[in-house]
Design a protein around this motif. Structure first.
Motif, PDB file in Angstrom:
ATOM      1  N   VAL A  44       0.927  -1.163  -0.073  1.00 46.81           N
ATOM      2  CA  VAL A  44      -0.051   0.025   0.102  1.00 46.81           C
ATOM      3  C   VAL A  44       0.846   1.358   0.035  1.00 46.81           C
ATOM      4  CG1 VAL A  44      -1.827   1.256   1.390  1.00 46.81           C
ATOM      5  CG2 VAL A  44      -1.882  -1.310   1.164  1.00 46.81           C
ATOM      6  N   VAL A  45       0.654   2.137  -0.897  1.00 47.52           N
ATOM      7  CA  VAL A  45       1.347   3.529  -1.194  1.00 47.52           C
ATOM      8  C   VAL A  45       0.325   4.357  -0.089  1.00 47.52           C
ATOM      9  CG1 VAL A  45       2.216   5.338  -2.455  1.00 47.52           C
ATOM     10  CG2 VAL A  45       2.406   2.857  -3.232  1.00 47.52           C
ATOM     11  N   ILE A  46       0.915   4.798   0.972  1.00 50.74           N
ATOM     12  CA  ILE A  46      -0.130   5.878   1.464  1.00 50.74           C
ATOM     13  C   ILE A  46       0.018   7.171   0.932  1.00 50.74           C
ATOM     14  CG2 ILE A  46      -0.582   6.733   3.910  1.00 50.74           C
ATOM     15  CD1 ILE A  46       0.592   4.399   5.044  1.00 50.74           C
ATOM     16  N   GLY A  47      -1.029   7.659   0.175  1.00 51.69           N
ATOM     17  CA  GLY A  47      -0.901   8.749  -0.618  1.00 51.69           C
ATOM     18  C   GLY A  47      -1.498  10.266   0.086  1.00 51.69           C
ATOM     19  N   VAL A  48      -1.882   9.814   1.106  1.00 53.21           N
ATOM     20  CA  VAL A  48      -2.331  11.119   2.108  1.00 53.21           C
ATOM     21  C   VAL A  48      -1.470  12.117   2.424  1.00 53.21           C
ATOM     22  CG1 VAL A  48      -3.721  11.771   4.185  1.00 53.21           C
ATOM     23  CG2 VAL A  48      -4.048   9.466   3.066  1.00 53.21           C
ATOM     24  N   HIS A  49      -1.758  13.596   2.034  1.00 50.65           N
ATOM     25  CA  HIS A  49      -0.706  14.417   2.294  1.00 50.65           C
ATOM     26  C   HIS A  49      -0.859  14.593   3.988  1.00 50.65           C
ATOM     27  CE1 HIS A  49       0.508  16.640  -1.024  1.00 50.65           C
ATOM     28  NE2 HIS A  49      -0.444  16.161  -1.913  1.00 50.65           N
ATOM     29  N   THR A  67       0.818  13.186   6.317  1.00 50.68           N
ATOM     30  CA  THR A  67       0.448  11.908   7.300  1.00 50.68           C
ATOM     31  C   THR A  67       1.698  12.201   8.266  1.00 50.68           C
ATOM     32  OG1 THR A  67       1.957  10.662   5.667  1.00 50.68           O
ATOM     33  CG2 THR A  67      -0.519  10.563   5.420  1.00 50.68           C
ATOM     34  N   ALA A  68       1.232  12.354   9.487  1.00 50.63           N
ATOM     35  CA  ALA A  68       2.203  12.460  10.690  1.00 50.63           C
ATOM     36  C   ALA A  68       1.437  12.279  11.677  1.00 50.63           C
ATOM     37  CB  ALA A  68       3.028  14.018  10.569  1.00 50.63           C
ATOM     38  N   GLY A  69       2.145  11.705  12.924  1.00 46.78           N
ATOM     39  CA  GLY A  69       1.466  11.675  14.241  1.00 46.78           C
ATOM     40  C   GLY A  69       0.263  10.727  14.141  1.00 46.78           C
ATOM     41  N   PHE A  70      -0.742  10.938  14.678  1.00 43.24           N
ATOM     42  CA  PHE A  70      -1.807  10.012  15.047  1.00 43.24           C
ATOM     43  C   PHE A  70      -2.524   9.545  13.566  1.00 43.24           C
ATOM     44  CE2 PHE A  70      -6.451   9.169  15.490  1.00 43.24           C
ATOM     45  CZ  PHE A  70      -6.086   8.330  16.564  1.00 43.24           C
ATOM     46  N   ASN A  71      -2.416  10.464  12.512  1.00 43.18           N
ATOM     47  CA  ASN A  71      -3.249  10.223  11.449  1.00 43.18           C
ATOM     48  C   ASN A  71      -2.335   9.170  10.976  1.00 43.18           C
ATOM     49  OD1 ASN A  71      -4.930  10.608   9.233  1.00 43.18           O
ATOM     50  ND2 ASN A  71      -3.736  11.836   8.281  1.00 43.18           N
ATOM     51  N   LEU A  72      -1.099   9.321  10.706  1.00 41.75           N
ATOM     52  CA  LEU A  72      -0.360   8.042  10.059  1.00 41.75           C
ATOM     53  C   LEU A  72      -0.484   6.869  11.019  1.00 41.75           C
ATOM     54  CD1 LEU A  72       1.396   6.994   8.063  1.00 41.75           C
ATOM     55  CD2 LEU A  72       3.462   8.128   9.446  1.00 41.75           C
ATOM     56  N   GLN A  73      -0.320   6.872  12.096  1.00 43.40           N
ATOM     57  CA  GLN A  73      -0.311   5.873  13.047  1.00 43.40           C
ATOM     58  C   GLN A  73      -1.977   5.247  12.950  1.00 43.40           C
ATOM     59  OE1 GLN A  73       0.155   6.627  17.118  1.00 43.40           O
ATOM     60  NE2 GLN A  73      -0.698   4.779  17.762  1.00 43.40           N
ATOM     61  N   GLU A  74      -2.923   6.018  12.775  1.00 41.87           N
ATOM     62  CA  GLU A  74      -4.271   5.349  12.510  1.00 41.87           C
ATOM     63  C   GLU A  74      -4.379   4.524  11.401  1.00 41.87           C
ATOM     64  OE1 GLU A  74      -8.680   6.943  12.845  1.00 41.87           O
ATOM     65  OE2 GLU A  74      -7.527   8.274  11.826  1.00 41.87           O
ATOM     66  N   ILE A  75      -3.776   5.099  10.161  1.00 39.22           N
ATOM     67  CA  ILE A  75      -3.693   4.466   8.837  1.00 39.22           C
ATOM     68  C   ILE A  75      -3.037   2.979   8.929  1.00 39.22           C
ATOM     69  CG2 ILE A  75      -3.239   4.529   6.504  1.00 39.22           C
ATOM     70  CD1 ILE A  75      -3.510   7.660   6.537  1.00 39.22           C
ATOM     71  N   VAL A  76      -1.772   3.108   9.375  1.00 39.70           N
ATOM     72  CA  VAL A  76      -0.871   1.918   9.686  1.00 39.70           C
ATOM     73  C   VAL A  76      -1.579   0.762  10.586  1.00 39.70           C
ATOM     74  CG1 VAL A  76       1.210   1.039  10.559  1.00 39.70           C
ATOM     75  CG2 VAL A  76       1.174   3.188   9.251  1.00 39.70           C
ATOM     76  N   THR A 132       5.284   5.678   3.009  1.00 44.13           N
ATOM     77  CA  THR A 132       4.665   6.952   2.778  1.00 44.13           C
ATOM     78  C   THR A 132       5.450   7.559   1.843  1.00 44.13           C
ATOM     79  OG1 THR A 132       6.125   7.788   4.649  1.00 44.13           O
ATOM     80  CG2 THR A 132       4.022   6.881   5.098  1.00 44.13           C
ATOM     81  N   ILE A 133       5.075   8.763   1.682  1.00 45.79           N
ATOM     82  CA  ILE A 133       5.703   9.681   0.314  1.00 45.79           C
ATOM     83  C   ILE A 133       6.139  11.099   1.033  1.00 45.79           C
ATOM     84  CG2 ILE A 133       5.857  10.873  -1.945  1.00 45.79           C
ATOM     85  CD1 ILE A 133       3.553   8.581  -2.553  1.00 45.79           C
TER      86      ILE A 133
END
Length: 397
Positions: free
Chosen positions: A113-118, A120-129, A142-143
């Motif tokens: 999975v390529v996480i393409g959300v702009h 992405t840091a902290g809780f937001n990225l952690q939630e996706i992962v 991530t990019i």
């Protein structure tokens, strides 16, 4: 080869090219040194033959899909947590899946999975992962913001989608353009917008000639319409008066110049600068502090004079201005030099409106250099509407 030739125009010129540009965009993917996604991740995805998905159906999904797919990697789906977005079901042939449907994806052990959300840091990225891990997906990336900017400035999917939806209006404008240069400028400008607004490649006219002159194929300054010695010019968005000073320095004459500026600070500077003009010029300029709309008493402002030239650079309010001036435009048939870059809808709404109220007008488009390097690419586009009686010559077709 003349200075207006470029790779964009080499294959074909015409409205068929406009169609191909919007509906079959050509997009160059090339390695950018030191970038993780394009330089390392994409080759690994290809070598490992992973089933690739993108997480995040955002406004810039087109750029990321194109960047990935044209490297030779098929994106099997886009995952998003917004139910409304998943109702679209497919984007450009790629399925849109809700995050709750991840478990239905076959062979999860081979999914990347390529996480393409702009941002992405902290809780937001952690939630996706965590959602990916809960579903059994352990391979993802991530990019970086720097590389995402590189990707997004190569292709703007949101802008391309908008122009696709308004293709017929753009085709009408393209077909109505008076000369070949205008058609090339229009195509190149749209191309630059759909590629992030930073890659306009044709020659640009000098800023000091904005509203007054253009540029020939040979690079010479050319008048675009007949200038009158008794011009009555409505200068909308006069700012500090620099356009008026350039007009006079270029040797153009006038009967009266109505310098309209609504901003109090700019109007103060405008008034001060006008007082520096030699009297023979100063007496012809009438500074007006107001915002032009339908409530303005034009006859009072214009002192009963017939307007012969109108320009406007008023930060996206150009269409409202034209509507407010409809009676004046129809009655006086002035040359119109209107900025068409503040809104993406300007290329569609401005000519459409003018076509509905005036007859025997020609459309010409020219791109001018901006006051900073950053503004050169996506700004300073002027749409000229020239009445038949003010045409200087038959433009080169």
């Amino acid at each position: 080869m003349d200075m207006w030739s470029n790779s964009l125009m080499s294959a074909k010129v015409g409205s068929d090219f406009l169609y191909d540009m919007l509906f079959h965009p050509q997009y160059d993917v090339h390695y950018v040194e030191g970038q993780q996604y394009g330089g390392v991740v994409l080759p690994l995805l290809k070598l490992n033959k992973f089933d690739v998905y993108v997480y995040g159906y955002g406004y810039n999904i087109s750029s990321l899909l194109l960047y990935t797919q044209q490297y030779g990697i098929k994106v099997k789906g886009v995952i998003d947590q917004d139910f409304e977005k998943t109702k679209i079901r497919r984007y450009d042939g790629v399925p849109i899946l809700h995050v709750s449907q991840i478990g239905q994806i076959p062979n999860l052990s081979n999914v990347f999975v390529v996480i393409g959300v702009h941002y992405t840091a902290g809780f937001n990225l952690q939630e996706i992962v965590e959602k990916l891990h809960d579903a059994g997906i352990t391979k993802y990336c991530t990019i970086s913001e720097k590389e995402r900017e590189i990707i997004d400035t190569r292709f703007s999917g949101e802008m391309n989608d908008y122009f696709q939806a308004h293709y017929l209006e753009l085709k009408r404008l393209f077909d109505s353009m008076e000369d070949e240069i205008s058609k090339r400028v229009m195509l190149e400008y749209i191309w630059s917008l759909t590629h992030g607004g930073y890659r306009y490649r044709l020659p640009m006219c000098e800023g000091k000639n904005k509203y007054f002159s253009g540029l020939t194929v040979k690079g010479d300054t050319e008048p675009l319409y007949i200038h009158k010695k008794d011009e009555v010019w409505l200068n909308c968005g006069a700012n500090i008066g620099d356009t008026i000073f350039q007009y006079l320095a270029n040797g153009f004459d006038s009967d009266t110049i109505f310098a309209v500026e609504a901003d109090e600070v700019c109007f103060g500077k405008l008034s001060g600068n006008l007082d520096r003009l030699p009297y023979t010029y100063r007496e012809k300029v009438v500074p007006v502090k107001c915002y032009i709309d339908a409530n303005v008493d034009f006859e009072k402002i214009f002192l009963g004079k017939r307007i012969s030239l109108i320009n406007a650079d008023i930060e996206g309010n150009e269409l409202e201005l034209l509507k407010a001036l409809k009676k004046i435009i129809v009655r006086d048939r002035p040359v119109l030099a209107i900025c068409a870059y503040h809104k993406r809808s300007d290329l569609i709404e401005l000519p459409e409106y003018l076509n509905g109220i005036v007859k025997d007008y020609s459309f010409v488009m020219r791109k001018y250099a901006g006051y900073t390097a950053a503004s050169c690419e996506c700004c300073e586009l002027v749409l000229y509407a020239i009445p038949f009686e003010r045409k200087i010559r038959e433009f080169e077709k």
